[in-house]
Scaffold this active site. Sequence first.
Site, PDB file in Angstrom:
ATOM      1  N   ILE A 628     -13.845  -5.855   9.025  1.00  0.00           N
ATOM      2  CA  ILE A 628     -15.231  -6.193   8.732  1.00  0.00           C
ATOM      3  C   ILE A 628     -15.915  -7.176   7.471  1.00  0.00           C
ATOM      4  O   ILE A 628     -16.489  -8.328   7.598  1.00  0.00           O
ATOM      5  CB  ILE A 628     -16.383  -4.744   8.446  1.00  0.00           C
ATOM      6  CG1 ILE A 628     -15.546  -4.277   7.475  1.00  0.00           C
ATOM      7  CG2 ILE A 628     -16.622  -3.753   9.825  1.00  0.00           C
ATOM      8  CD1 ILE A 628     -16.606  -3.304   6.930  1.00  0.00           C
ATOM      9  N   GLY A 631     -11.913  -8.856   0.612  1.00  0.00           N
ATOM     10  CA  GLY A 631     -12.615  -8.443  -0.286  1.00  0.00           C
ATOM     11  C   GLY A 631     -11.573  -9.437  -1.500  1.00  0.00           C
ATOM     12  O   GLY A 631      -9.759  -9.495  -0.631  1.00  0.00           O
ATOM     13  N   GLY A 634      -7.936  -7.567  -0.585  1.00  0.00           N
ATOM     14  CA  GLY A 634      -6.916  -6.673   0.736  1.00  0.00           C
ATOM     15  C   GLY A 634      -8.319  -7.171   1.557  1.00  0.00           C
ATOM     16  O   GLY A 634      -9.842  -7.433   1.723  1.00  0.00           O
ATOM     17  N   VAL A 636     -11.670  -5.110   4.605  1.00  0.00           N
ATOM     18  CA  VAL A 636     -12.450  -4.532   4.180  1.00  0.00           C
ATOM     19  C   VAL A 636     -12.770  -4.366   5.429  1.00  0.00           C
ATOM     20  O   VAL A 636     -12.729  -4.971   6.344  1.00  0.00           O
ATOM     21  CB  VAL A 636     -13.256  -5.133   3.715  1.00  0.00           C
ATOM     22  CG1 VAL A 636     -14.786  -3.779   3.131  1.00  0.00           C
ATOM     23  CG2 VAL A 636     -13.482  -5.286   2.435  1.00  0.00           C
ATOM     24  N   GLU A 701     -18.803   5.585   1.722  1.00  0.00           N
ATOM     25  CA  GLU A 701     -19.932   5.132   2.809  1.00  0.00           C
ATOM     26  C   GLU A 701     -19.909   4.048   3.185  1.00  0.00           C
ATOM     27  O   GLU A 701     -19.637   2.920   2.963  1.00  0.00           O
ATOM     28  CB  GLU A 701     -21.381   6.286   2.428  1.00  0.00           C
ATOM     29  CG  GLU A 701     -21.921   4.891   1.496  1.00  0.00           C
ATOM     30  CD  GLU A 701     -23.562   5.345   1.318  1.00  0.00           C
ATOM     31  OE1 GLU A 701     -23.483   5.769   2.361  1.00  0.00           O
ATOM     32  OE2 GLU A 701     -23.670   6.014   0.013  1.00  0.00           O
ATOM     33  N   ASN A 705     -25.390  -2.476   7.625  1.00  0.00           N
ATOM     34  CA  ASN A 705     -25.936  -3.903   7.860  1.00  0.00           C
ATOM     35  C   ASN A 705     -25.251  -4.719   6.935  1.00  0.00           C
ATOM     36  O   ASN A 705     -26.123  -5.729   6.669  1.00  0.00           O
ATOM     37  CB  ASN A 705     -27.519  -4.004   7.650  1.00  0.00           C
ATOM     38  CG  ASN A 705     -28.108  -3.161   9.498  1.00  0.00           C
ATOM     39  OD1 ASN A 705     -28.036  -3.599   9.701  1.00  0.00           O
ATOM     40  ND2 ASN A 705     -29.003  -2.168   8.791  1.00  0.00           N
ATOM     41  N   SER A 707     -23.690  -6.369   3.524  1.00  0.00           N
ATOM     42  CA  SER A 707     -24.205  -7.247   2.804  1.00  0.00           C
ATOM     43  C   SER A 707     -25.371  -7.213   2.112  1.00  0.00           C
ATOM     44  O   SER A 707     -25.889  -8.178   3.699  1.00  0.00           O
ATOM     45  CB  SER A 707     -22.931  -7.792   1.996  1.00  0.00           C
ATOM     46  OG  SER A 707     -23.489  -8.988   2.434  1.00  0.00           O
ATOM     47  N   ASP A 747     -23.471  -7.785 -12.584  1.00  0.00           N
ATOM     48  CA  ASP A 747     -23.408  -9.359 -11.059  1.00  0.00           C
ATOM     49  C   ASP A 747     -24.364  -8.401 -10.177  1.00  0.00           C
ATOM     50  O   ASP A 747     -23.318  -8.629  -8.806  1.00  0.00           O
ATOM     51  CB  ASP A 747     -22.180  -9.146 -10.750  1.00  0.00           C
ATOM     52  CG  ASP A 747     -21.679  -9.982  -9.874  1.00  0.00           C
ATOM     53  OD1 ASP A 747     -22.083 -11.393  -9.781  1.00  0.00           O
ATOM     54  OD2 ASP A 747     -20.408 -10.316  -8.832  1.00  0.00           O
TER      55      ASP A 747
END
EC number: 2.7.10.1
Length: 976
Positions: A628, A631, A634, A636, A701, A705, A707, A747
């Site tokens: 999906i 990161g 590596g 995600v 988890e 939807n 970010s 952040d």
Amino acid sequence: MATLWIYPSLLFFLFPSLTPSQALRNYPENEVTLLDTMSALGDLGWEAYPAEGWEEISVMDERNTPMRSYQVCNVMEASQNNWFRTRHIAREGAQRVYIEIKFTLRDCNSLPGVPGTCKETFNMYYYESNNPNLWFIKESQYIKIDTIAADESFTQTDVGDRVMRLNTEIRDINNLSKKGFYLAFQDVGACIALVSLRVFYKKCPLAVLNLAQFPDTVTGGDSALVEVRGSCVNDSEEFEAPRMYCSGDGGWLVPIGRCVCKPGFEENKDYCQACRPGTYKASSMDAYCSKCPPHSFSHQEKASECSCEKGFYRADMDPRSMACTRPPSAPENPISTLNDTSVTLEWSPPRDSGGRGDVTYSIHCRKCAGDGRICSPCSNNVHFVPRQFGLSIPKVLITDLLSNTNYTFSVEAVNGVSDLSPTPKQLVTVNITTSQTVNVILKERKSKDSITLAWQGPDRPNGVIVEYEVIYYEKNQRDQNYTVLKTKGHMMTVEGLKPGTTYVFRVRARTDGGYGNYGGEIELETSHEDMLAIGGPNQSTILAVSIAGGIVLLTFLVACFVVSGRHCGYIKAKQDPDEEKMQFQNGRVKLPGSRTYIHPHTYEDPNQAVRDFAKEIDASTIRIERVIGAGEFGEVCSGRLKLPSKREIYVAIKSLKAGYSEKQRRDFLSEASIMGQFDHPNIIRLEGVVTRCKPVMIITEYMENGSLDTFLKKHDGQFTVIQLVGMMRGIASGMKYLSDMSYVHRDLAARNILVNSNLVCKVSDFGLSRVLEDDPEAAYTTRGGKIPIRWTAPEAIAYRKFTSASDVWSYGIVMWEVISYGERPYWEMSNQDVIKAIDEGYRLPAPMDCPVVLHQLMLDCWEKSRSERPKFGQIVNTLDKLIRNPNSLKELANSSVWEDPTTPEFSVSTVDEWLDAINMGQYKDNFANAGYVSLDSILYISMCELSKMDVTLVGHQKKILSAVQSLHAQGTHVQV
Ligand code: ACK
């Protein structure tokens, strides 16, 4: 009628043949003719004197139409003074009239034998008067208009060559004020034929522009512009008062304002046409009719909204463009976990959300007596955590139930249209029976043949306690022999026991509703005959022997272990020593029991931190399904996790790519050891880690939807304000939890918030290296270190003072991102400009359609002094109040780019730069092709025009129009 001509040979050439087009005049549409001799039938009846001067004659044009004209040619005699004057010419309200004369004039030199008194000019005069029937005007009363000379005179040769020399001259008279005027022509010795005379004035002709109709308007005198107010065409209404200026030469100038088609109508050239069946237009601000959204229809023309199909509804706050939706189906798979007089209920979201993202849950509680048929609503003493109604997560803890009581809990899924549907609510029901234990035994008094017990009744009995029952038996002898004794009191001495024998006791209570559960087993031994009972027969020993007591003790021990045990292997530390000092100075005392975040770096062995805070997961229980995203370390992926004796759940899997260094592994896993310390519905939950085999993975988890920033951009304009506030509330609640744990995020930004299918927002991205490496927004500061400038408080940028108060600043920016559906804070301003602007007091303006209260809250978060910013707890309370009272969100802030008059102006000078600055650079060609090439030209652009130039997304149209308003606010003026 005189037709004599003293120079007959000349006559023909003074009236050369006229073409039909000259005879049948087509006047320009902005000219109104007051007089035209070319179309006069019969005598003009003008006054000519002396009698031997001007002469009215008739000639025929090519089509044999008689034309009236005046001529004079007394060139042979000196001292000529020949006049003729017209009849009274009514001016019809015009202040300036034009006189167009066509004439021929004979060149004196070409006339053989004429004396030197021969002239080649004549004079034109006027006299203003209200009297249309003046029979005499003195020469001295006339006002001279001009001396007219021929551009072209003709000679004998021309006559011979039959060459026509027709002159046309136009003069005007200005500032007329009386009813009309007379024109007069004076000849002083020339040979002239006045072929035609036309008197006219100019008007701006009826025009329709921007759906406003402007009437025929007579031009002003002295070249003044006449301001004219337009009226909206049928089925349209004013957007901004339409105006135009009628110029002196009959042209319309500078259209301002416009009308827009009313709801149910769309613009078609100059008029508004009705929306066809199957389409609608909700607002006059929309450009065109749109197709009815799913599950709605319009059978008639002119629909301003589409009606919902049967079984579908539209909530008050739903935009008309949204599909009609329906109530959700029932929640599914309820699970209850009972703990004495508390129960935790969990369930799966409804299979059908009804097409909406605002599903919440309500719990209905009923207490049932007897066989469960007679039920009544639960009392107010029952408590629901976090709340009974409007739950956004599918889980609730219900406490303070009566013991030994049957309860029925109905979990109802509700969305924004549930109240509109007459169909019964979709519920899932859970029945439970609470236990009623006599759970604390206070005393035992022992002798060699008796034992005395005392107890406390259940905490919350389900009625009046009628009696207690004590059962006892010799240890390991229950099956053979046991004794039951009853008493109404709280104490009993059991006699006739064997010396030196261990007995097991249990106690239960009976109320009108029946018996409760037995409390825990208590083993007690009678004294031996030959020795004193321990403590002597009267000595009381206070024992905590009940199971419940044991649980309390155990819980206490575990808590002690958690709090104190962690001191053993490492030093507990906060992120920033200053922060601790500040807390102390501010008198902020940590609540007893509230935990403090432990920085993984405080471990000597960082792997120990991972072991302490993250559960190791067996890789075989994970099924990776698809990638999906990417990161820092590596890929995600999403997938499923099925832990033994647990439901299979969807998870996100971050993996550490091969070839990593030890430091990278540590940094990667640090996110898990941070996340694993948190347990809050608005913080992304860590399921565990895989460290014993490769690739190393962090399992969290799954948030359907993705970010928040991407999600908002994708759903631009689709949520109600309440939904947006709900999202903000969730984020604030997660941040409150983090700040209570003394964790500073550093952040916080919409890109680091994840959203699940229920629109629940959760704070994520806890990696140690994230601010340094991971965030593409982070930029190097002059003091070193990378910081996401646009989201960061000034003190953190200036001297790295990161605190929960600087997180609050970032939170304000996140609020702004939420309301503006993922707009980039400060648009395309450079980081340096942002720092400078903030320092000068500039703050982001309220986004489009932003409630005043929310913008105020943002401004509070952006207080320069960090101690004046609200705390996250206050933010949560404020948002809760707004959610409870949605009317408070109705007043919208007026959108203006400049919050503070001292702020610097946009430094854009071209339309392209401006479009880039407002992040709409993709429309540069559309603007250029439509002719919008200067900033001034866009100041009056309208939504309709944007649609015509293919800027069709309503969100983008609004954004552009709002930025245009800001340009106005900067004082840019139209150059007329
Ligand atoms: O915007 P997205 O779809 O949401 O793309 C990014 C991508 O992975 C790289 O971070 C998505 N992502 C990260 N964590 C999760 C999660 N727990 N659930 C769903 N998507 C996630 C993120």
